[in-house]
Write a protein that holds these residues in place. Structure first.
Motif, short mmCIF file in Angstrom:
data_model
loop_
_atom_site.label_atom_id
_atom_site.label_comp_id
_atom_site.label_asym_id
_atom_site.label_seq_id
_atom_site.Cartn_x
_atom_site.Cartn_y
_atom_site.Cartn_z
N ALA A 220 0.83 -1.21 0.00
CA ALA A 220 0.00 0.00 0.00
C ALA A 220 0.87 1.26 0.00
CB ALA A 220 -0.93 0.00 1.21
N VAL A 221 1.96 1.23 0.77
CA VAL A 221 2.87 2.39 0.81
C VAL A 221 3.53 2.58 -0.55
CG1 VAL A 221 5.04 3.22 1.79
CG2 VAL A 221 3.31 2.24 3.28
N ALA A 222 3.89 1.48 -1.20
CA ALA A 222 4.51 1.58 -2.54
C ALA A 222 3.55 2.24 -3.53
CB ALA A 222 4.91 0.20 -3.03
N VAL A 223 2.29 1.82 -3.51
CA VAL A 223 1.31 2.39 -4.44
C VAL A 223 1.05 3.86 -4.12
CG1 VAL A 223 -1.09 2.27 -5.20
CG2 VAL A 223 0.22 0.16 -4.91
N ALA A 224 0.85 4.17 -2.83
CA ALA A 224 0.58 5.55 -2.44
C ALA A 224 1.77 6.46 -2.77
CB ALA A 224 0.25 5.63 -0.95
N GLY A 225 2.98 5.97 -2.48
CA GLY A 225 4.17 6.76 -2.78
C GLY A 225 4.34 6.99 -4.26
N LEU A 226 4.02 5.97 -5.06
CA LEU A 226 4.14 6.13 -6.51
C LEU A 226 3.13 7.15 -7.04
CD1 LEU A 226 5.47 5.19 -9.15
CD2 LEU A 226 3.69 3.45 -9.32
N ILE A 227 1.91 7.11 -6.53
CA ILE A 227 0.89 8.05 -6.98
C ILE A 227 1.33 9.50 -6.70
CG2 ILE A 227 -1.45 8.89 -6.54
CD1 ILE A 227 -2.28 5.99 -6.06
N VAL A 228 1.83 9.74 -5.51
CA VAL A 228 2.29 11.09 -5.16
C VAL A 228 3.45 11.51 -6.06
CG1 VAL A 228 3.35 12.50 -3.35
CG2 VAL A 228 1.51 10.90 -2.78
N THR A 229 4.41 10.59 -6.28
CA THR A 229 5.57 10.90 -7.12
C THR A 229 5.16 11.21 -8.55
OG1 THR A 229 6.95 9.44 -5.77
CG2 THR A 229 7.80 10.05 -7.93
N VAL B 255 9.76 6.53 -2.58
CA VAL B 255 9.01 5.73 -1.62
C VAL B 255 8.70 4.35 -2.18
CG1 VAL B 255 6.85 5.59 -0.34
CG2 VAL B 255 8.02 7.79 -0.57
N ALA B 256 8.32 4.28 -3.47
CA ALA B 256 7.98 2.99 -4.06
C ALA B 256 9.16 2.05 -4.04
CB ALA B 256 7.48 3.20 -5.49
N LEU B 257 10.33 2.54 -4.39
CA LEU B 257 11.53 1.69 -4.41
C LEU B 257 11.87 1.19 -3.01
CD1 LEU B 257 14.71 2.30 -6.51
CD2 LEU B 257 14.90 1.56 -4.15
N LEU B 258 11.79 2.10 -2.02
CA LEU B 258 12.05 1.70 -0.63
C LEU B 258 11.07 0.61 -0.19
CD1 LEU B 258 12.80 5.10 1.15
CD2 LEU B 258 14.35 3.14 0.96
N ALA B 259 9.79 0.81 -0.49
CA ALA B 259 8.77 -0.15 -0.04
C ALA B 259 8.97 -1.52 -0.71
CB ALA B 259 7.38 0.39 -0.36
N ILE B 260 9.34 -1.52 -1.98
CA ILE B 260 9.55 -2.79 -2.70
C ILE B 260 10.67 -3.59 -2.06
CG2 ILE B 260 10.38 -3.77 -4.88
CD1 ILE B 260 8.94 -1.32 -6.23
N THR B 261 11.80 -2.95 -1.80
CA THR B 261 12.93 -3.67 -1.20
C THR B 261 12.63 -4.09 0.24
OG1 THR B 261 13.91 -1.52 -0.66
CG2 THR B 261 14.67 -2.59 -2.66
N LEU B 262 11.93 -3.22 0.98
CA LEU B 262 11.59 -3.58 2.36
C LEU B 262 10.59 -4.72 2.42
CD1 LEU B 262 11.47 -0.13 4.20
CD2 LEU B 262 13.32 -1.79 4.06
N LEU B 263 9.76 -4.86 1.40
CA LEU B 263 8.86 -6.02 1.34
C LEU B 263 9.68 -7.30 1.38
CD1 LEU B 263 5.75 -6.48 -0.88
CD2 LEU B 263 7.47 -8.27 -0.85
#
Length: 274
Positions: A20-29, A85-93
């Motif tokens: 969810a954070v990855a998607v939200a971060g990507l939308i904002v970016t 944010v999306a990149l961070l969330a992907i790797t942290l997953l």
């Protein structure tokens, strides 16, 4: 074992939150890249281009290059080593998937069920890779929808063809999948969740700092080896090659890095006293 790992992965709160954070971060970016920056450059909002200075990037949304960049599932950026944010969330997953068993003791049961520990790593890598593919598709669709809505609102034509979309989607999903498995490998090697998260964040943040510092000291283009760092490789694959390094080379390098870290994670788990 693969099915058990997949069920464990998709049913945990950490996976759902990071996705969810990855998607939200990507939308904002993406909204900032395709909506805010052009509006600032045109003077529709803000002080205008003269006040922002000549260094402010002016994006031509009608160009093929800008529209392709806007389809980046890691978030459109002005540099190959940029993180978001999306990149961070992907790797942290991946990191959370690799450390959750140690945190809750599930790794002991997994080893008892499969004494050959490389099979555990293979099952985890397969489950995380499948989740990475699904997340990559969602992120690619988010980027596409954001771009299409923005172009429609501004009356700008969509100039990309089906081959462009297919190539960008495929390469983007490959990059997201590799990054999620790299995060898993780092988590398995580091073992504890907090250490894994901090290690992954440090690696991602340090890469652009190191590259920028080398570029400033050298006074020109950064050396070729900086194109083989993790973030640069992922961005290079998405952009079909970058910095003079072609798509086949960056793709092989990203896959090789992912495989090497997975082997290292398997060797680390094999020697670990549980």
């Amino acid at each position: 074992m693969f099915r058990a790992e997949l069920i464990g992965l998709v049913t945990t709160t950490a996976t759902k939150v990071t996705a969810a954070v990855a998607v939200a971060g990507l939308i904002v970016t993406q909204l900032a890249f395709v909506t805010l920056m052009p509006a600032l450059a045109d003077g529709d909002i803000g002080p205008g281009l003269d006040a922002l200075g000549s260094d402010f990037p002016v994006l031509d949304l009608a160009s093929r290059a800008v529209q392709l960049d806007a389809l980046n599932p890691l978030g459109a950026s002005m540099g190959s080593g940029s993180i978001g944010v999306a990149l961070l969330a992907i790797t942290l997953l991946g990191v959370l998937a690799g450390t959750s068993d140690d945190r809750y003791g599930g790794i002991v049961g997994a080893v008892l069920a499969s004494p050959k520990r490389f099979r555990i790593v293979a099952a985890k890598a397969g489950a995380v890779a499948l989740a990475g593919v699904a997340l990559g598709v969602v992120l690619a669709l988010v980027s596409l929808v954001t771009l299409v809505i923005t172009l429609a609102a501004t009356g700008t034509p969509f100039v990309l063809g089906l081959p462009d979309l297919a190539a960008r989607f495929g390469l983007g999903v490959l990059a997201v999948t590799a990054l999620s498995v790299i995060g898993l490998a780092v988590g398995l090697i580091v073992r504890t969740q907090l250490a894994g998260v901090l290690t992954m964040i440090a690696v991602l943040i340090l890469e652009p700092i190191v590259v920028s510092s080398i570029q400033l000291v050298g006074g020109g283009t950064p050396p070729v080896w900086t194109q083989y760092l993790p973030v640069a490789l992922a961005q290079g694959v998405i952009h079909a090659g970058t910095g003079g390094v072609g798509l086949p080379v960056v793709t092989i390098a990203l896959v090789a890095l992912t495989a090497a870290l997975s082997v290292a994670a398997s060797a680390t788990l094999a020697r670990r006293d549980l």
